[in-house]
Design a protein around this motif. Structure first.
Motif, PDB file in Angstrom:
ATOM      1  N   SER A 826      -0.673 -19.160 -13.169  1.00 52.21           N
ATOM      2  CA  SER A 826       0.664 -19.293 -12.593  1.00 52.21           C
ATOM      3  C   SER A 826       0.524 -19.830 -11.180  1.00 52.21           C
ATOM      4  N   ASP A 827       1.645 -20.285 -10.614  1.00 50.84           N
ATOM      5  CA  ASP A 827       1.596 -20.879  -9.283  1.00 50.84           C
ATOM      6  C   ASP A 827       2.977 -20.794  -8.647  1.00 50.84           C
ATOM      7  N   ILE A 828       3.005 -20.838  -7.299  1.00 49.03           N
ATOM      8  CA  ILE A 828       4.237 -20.857  -6.518  1.00 49.03           C
ATOM      9  C   ILE A 828       4.401 -22.240  -5.916  1.00 49.03           C
ATOM     10  N   SER A 829       5.612 -22.786  -5.962  1.00 49.08           N
ATOM     11  CA  SER A 829       5.858 -24.110  -5.405  1.00 49.08           C
ATOM     12  C   SER A 829       5.733 -24.079  -3.888  1.00 49.08           C
ATOM     13  N   PRO A 830       5.346 -25.192  -3.260  1.00 48.76           N
ATOM     14  CA  PRO A 830       5.212 -25.209  -1.794  1.00 48.76           C
ATOM     15  C   PRO A 830       6.510 -24.914  -1.060  1.00 48.76           C
ATOM     16  N   CYS A 831       7.658 -25.186  -1.696  1.00 50.20           N
ATOM     17  CA  CYS A 831       8.932 -24.889  -1.044  1.00 50.20           C
ATOM     18  C   CYS A 831       9.298 -23.413  -1.154  1.00 50.20           C
ATOM     19  N   GLY A 832       8.558 -22.636  -1.959  1.00 46.93           N
ATOM     20  CA  GLY A 832       8.823 -21.218  -2.092  1.00 46.93           C
ATOM     21  C   GLY A 832      10.051 -20.880  -2.899  1.00 46.93           C
ATOM     22  N   ARG A 833      10.481 -21.791  -3.788  1.00 48.71           N
ATOM     23  CA  ARG A 833      11.697 -21.542  -4.573  1.00 48.71           C
ATOM     24  C   ARG A 833      11.405 -21.297  -6.046  1.00 48.71           C
ATOM     25  N   TYR A 834      10.258 -21.756  -6.532  1.00 49.31           N
ATOM     26  CA  TYR A 834       9.999 -21.694  -7.961  1.00 49.31           C
ATOM     27  C   TYR A 834       8.637 -21.065  -8.239  1.00 49.31           C
ATOM     28  N   VAL A 835       8.537 -20.474  -9.413  1.00 46.63           N
ATOM     29  CA  VAL A 835       7.292 -19.943  -9.947  1.00 46.63           C
ATOM     30  C   VAL A 835       7.107 -20.552 -11.331  1.00 46.63           C
TER      31      VAL A 835
END
Length: 891
Positions: A826-835
């Motif tokens: 799993s990963d978190i988007s650089p903008c911090g809005r999506y997983v």
């Protein structure tokens, strides 16, 4: 949630089976078809309930009232509906609330039923109300009482219904057929249905005031969460089991076994699961011994109805030695008789979603002996009220419950009716959302940003070197003396030509060719420099659009084996994939321009389990099941070479000081502290190494003899785990923190600057964590620095959890994907809005980080999606799968 006040209400009649609560009155079922209305108010100064008028009798039914519902308290018009088997009546209480004595309530009969009503509910706007009769639902207009629709579809009696808070024209119902249905009142039909597997009957249903989420409570204490997607599809999100109480949940009454009340005898230690009304077989032939020497009762013929009834009654644990069961030994799962959402402020629109909703909203589950409060976004229990140990104003065995939000912002009021006594109680509670959790760990502030310099015992400690000032020399000593008898500063002559400044061949001139001479050398353009100057978009949607242009011609498999991991380099110019065929492959981006050009990393003898890029993206380190870790070049002519192999424990020289091999699989390897160190997860240990590479061109001989070296600096051991499953640590800035997940389902946080464990997360998942992923800061995204304290954990229990290092508890739970067997990333988007996460259903799933809901599930693979990664500079997502292919998506 704390109890602030309570009040007891004696009814002097039959036990109460239903009630309804408003912020100004309480309506309870009474004897002989009567209903009692009890006006009350809460005195804020004295913190107590006061009854403003005498009890008012609501008459009009010939049979016992079984269903009562009141309109929302925040509406100006106040209505109440009462229903029994003979009829349903709608009561107008708007004028009566001003003066109960002079304006008695008035009612109108709205319908006649053939079956006993099961449930009733008003919508959030007060325009409609619904009554469930057996397996059908009748919807009425308010205040006229005209029938709007008759909804049929359930195959068993309906147990509960409610209106959707954000969409008042949506009605939701659950029934004993283990199904949930969503009805559209505009279309007057069912638009979505879902059957769930459950051994117990669903009893209560409610909806989240902020999200399109449905919550269902069962008779066995389980709570189900479902997501209602934009296309009105119901998907199961999460399930958890309620805790009975501080010790155990009890119904609080004597259980009859073998036709007799249980005595006070202490129970035996040997217990088995038997039906509640089990009786010994008739006296006859002695029981036949079984293979293990035990005796069993002879078979008794039973009818199908008796057998089904016997199976339904298998709920009580009794000792095998005697059929007599003491009450303290009887354990029954807590039935969820009521589910409610409390919010500090009522949302005025479905589009208004607070960023701090998790501190403003609570889920309340009521059982016969407890009231439990949860954070609905991380499913953690916030508070627990044990009704059996409370004051006498509250019934210890609750049979009916109602809840309403109080007039004050942090207040809530419960109405609880006893299941065995003819009295009810009002319970006022205060919600303190800013109070810290009781079991929050310690006073030490933990963050990825160091709050203190590294100690002298830490391997990160660097002793400052004091540079000595050069001694001043006199002018005569500063210049070298000229040797005598030697002629100096003469031109160097070669044959008959003199080469000096201004002499030699003239520059070549071209007609209309501009300036002559050699062109001035321009510095080489740094790779990815233009990309670093871009700004990551924060207003676009999630990356769900499939990029066909990045599919290679004829779509060949990228590797010969299933691909398990994928990562982007820090500058976004490379991506790497790991496979079970013991190799890795580096691809140059964009794929459509470079056509799959890259380098293959061959050297491991078993499958590669993880890898990571260096901060400058020039190196990559991989971990394998062959008990080694290898460091690779990623660029230039050396791409694909491994100058350093971590195979021994202490250092790179295998024949000195009993330097043994690692001896265990390397679960994870990564660079640390801006590429100054390397971290390895081997067995239960985290090994910290310092390394050195021979990269100088003038040391070719040494480079081939000894390409690199390493030395063990520190060893951190998990004392209770057999092995570590994954590891994560920041490398884009100087940080002292390393997070490791263990085989015993724990997660431990080490501060390498002080050589100490500073956090321990126990039982973070139902199964051991397979992946830990810290938020990767990007130079192109304008995100708060506090985001760097967030990290994700994935496990094969169908959940992904978001954690904050500064808090001991989980911040968010993401569910809805399928992960039961494989180790998915799993990963978190650089903008911090999506997983984003992989899934075993041949798709990658994108979640909203703030709400936890599923946004999309793009599917372009033909097998299990094992890993996903967000581009650090662009709104792009890539996924890999067991089908040996890589896919790219953009927003």
């Amino acid at each position: 949630m704390q109890v602030s006040s309570s009040s007891r209400l004696e009814l002097f009649g039959n036990t109460v089976s239903c009630l309804a609560l408003h912020s100004k009155f309480l309506v309870v079922q009474h004897r002989n078809g009567l209903t009692l209305l009890v006006p009350y108010e809460f005195d804020i100064k004295e913190n107590k309930f006061t009854y403003t008028s005498n009890q008012i009798t609501l008459d009009g039914h010939g049979r016992a009232v079984t269903v009562i519902a009141a309109s929302p308290s925040y509406m100006d018009d106040i209505y109440c509906v009462t229903a029994s088997r003979d009829c349903a009546r709608l009561w107008n209480l708007s004028s009566s609330c001003q003066n109960w004595a002079s304006n008695p309530p008035s009612s109108v009969q709205i319908d006649v039923f053939d079956f006993e009503p099961e449930s009733a509910a008003f919508d959030a706007t007060g325009r409609f109300f619904a009554v469930a009769i057996h397996s059908a639902i009748r919807v009425y207009r308010c205040p006229s009482g005209a029938i709007l629709a008759v909804l049929e579809g359930h195959q068993a009696p309906i147990t509960s219904l409610c209106f959707h808070f954000q969409k008042p024209n949506f009605l939701l119902s659950i029934a004993e057929d283990r199904s949930i249905r969503v009805w559209d009142l505009g279309l007057k039909e069912c638009i979505s249905s879902h059957r769930f597997v459950s051994a117990s009957t669903p009893l209560s249903i409610t909806t989240d005031p902020f999200l399109n989420r449905i919550t269902i409570g069962h008779a066995d204490g389980r709570i189900h969460f479902f997501e209602l997607t934009e296309n009105n599809k119901i998907t199961e999100v999460y399930t958890f089991q309620l805790k009975g109480s501080a010790e155990s949940e009890s119904l609080g009454f004597d259980v009859e076994v073998d036709g007799r009340e249980s005595p006070t005898q202490e129970g035996a230690s040997n217990q088995t699961l038997l039906p509640a009304k089990w009786k010994p077989p008739a006296v006859g032939l002695p029981p036949k011994p079984t293979a293990n020497g035990r005796q069993r009762p002879p078979s008794v013929k039973r009818s199908d109805s008796e057998r089904r009834g016997r199976e339904r009654e298998r709920a009580i644990i009794v000792p095998t030695e005697t059929p007599s069961v003491p009450q303290s030994q009887v354990t029954i799962q807590p039935a969820v008789i009521g589910l409610f959402y409390w919010a500090s402020s009522v949302p005025t629109s479905s589009s208004v979603i607070s960023e701090e909703r998790e501190s403003l909203c609570r889920l309340i589950a009521v059982t016969p002996s407890s009231i439990q409060c949860f954070n609905p976004y991380n499913y953690q229990q916030v508070s627990f009220i044990d009704l059996t140990r409370n004051e006498e104003n509250v019934p210890p065995n609750t049979g009916a419950v109602a809840f309403v939000r109080g007039d004050q912002q942090q207040q809530g009021i419960f109405a609880l009716a006893s299941a065995f006594d003819s009295f009810a109680g009002l319970l006022g509670v205060q919600f303190n959302t800013s109070a810290p959790c009781e079991d929050q760990l310690g006073q030490l502030e933990v963050s990825v940003f160091p709050a203190h310099p590294a100690l002298s015992q830490s391997p990160l400690f660097v002793k400052e070197k004091v540079e000595e000032k050069p001694k001043s020399r006199s002018r005569s000593q500063s210049l070298p003396r000229k040797p005598k008898g030697i002629v100096q500063n003469l031109p160097v002559t070669f044959h008959n030509k003199v080469k000096s400044s201004g002499y030699g061949a003239p520059p070549v001139m071209k007609l209309f060719g501009g300036k002559g001479g050699a062109k001035k050398a321009t510095p080489a353009k740094r790779a990815g420099l233009s990309a670093h100057l871009r700004q990551y978009p924060v207003t676009g949607g999630p990356p769900v659009d499939f990029q066909v242009e990045h599919v290679l011609p004829s779509d060949p498999p990228l590797m010969s084996g299933a691909i398990t991991r994928v990562r982007y380099s820090g500058d976004g110019t490379l991506t790497a994939c790991a496979s079970v065929d013991n190799t890795l492959r580096i691809l140059k981006l964009p794929l459509s321009k470079n056509g799959g050009e890259g380098a293959d990393l061959i050297g491991h003898t078993q499958s590669v389990v993880s890898f990571s890029f260096s901060h400058d993206s020039n190196y990559l380190i991989s971990a394998s099941n062959d008990q080694t870790a290898r460091l690779w070049h990623t660029r230039g002519p050396k791409a694909g070479d491994a100058p350093l192999v971590f195979s021994n424990l202490l250092h790179s020289a295998p024949d000195k000081n009993q330097n043994n091999l690692l001896g265990r699989e390397v679960r994870h390897a990564q660079f640390f502290y801006l590429d100054q160190f390397v971290l390895l997860a081997v067995g239960p240990d985290v090994l910290l190494y310092r390394y050195k590479l021979m990269n100088q061109e003038n040391e070719d001989v040494k480079r081939f003899q000894m390409p690199g070296s390493y030395r063990l600096l520190q060893r951190y051991t998990h004392p209770n785990a057999h092995y570590l499953t994954h590891l994560s640590a920041p490398n884009s800035f100087l940080s002292h923190i390393a997070i490791a997940s263990a085989s015993n389902k724990e997660m431990v946080v080490w501060d390498i600057g002080i050589n100490k464990c500073v956090r321990l997360f126990e039982d973070g998942h139902a199964r051991p964590v397979s992946t830990v992923r810290l938020f990767g800061s990007s130079t192109a995204a304008d995100t708060p620095a506090s985001f760097c304290n967030l990290f994700l954990t994935s496990a094969p229990d169908n959940t992904i959890k978001l954690w904050d290092l500064r808090d001991q508890k989980c911040a968010r739970v993401f569910a809805g994907h399928t992960n039961r067997v494989q180790s998915l990333g799993s990963d978190i988007s650089p903008c911090g809005r999506y997983v984003a996460s992989g899934s075993e259903t041949q798709c990658c799933v994108l979640f909203d980080l703030r709400t936890g809901g599923i946004l999309a599930s793009p599917s372009q693979h033909s097998d299990v999606v094992t890993d996903v990664a967000f581009h650090p500079l662009l709104p792009q997502l890539c996924s890999v799968s067991f089908d040996r292919r890589i896919r790219f998506y953009r927003s």
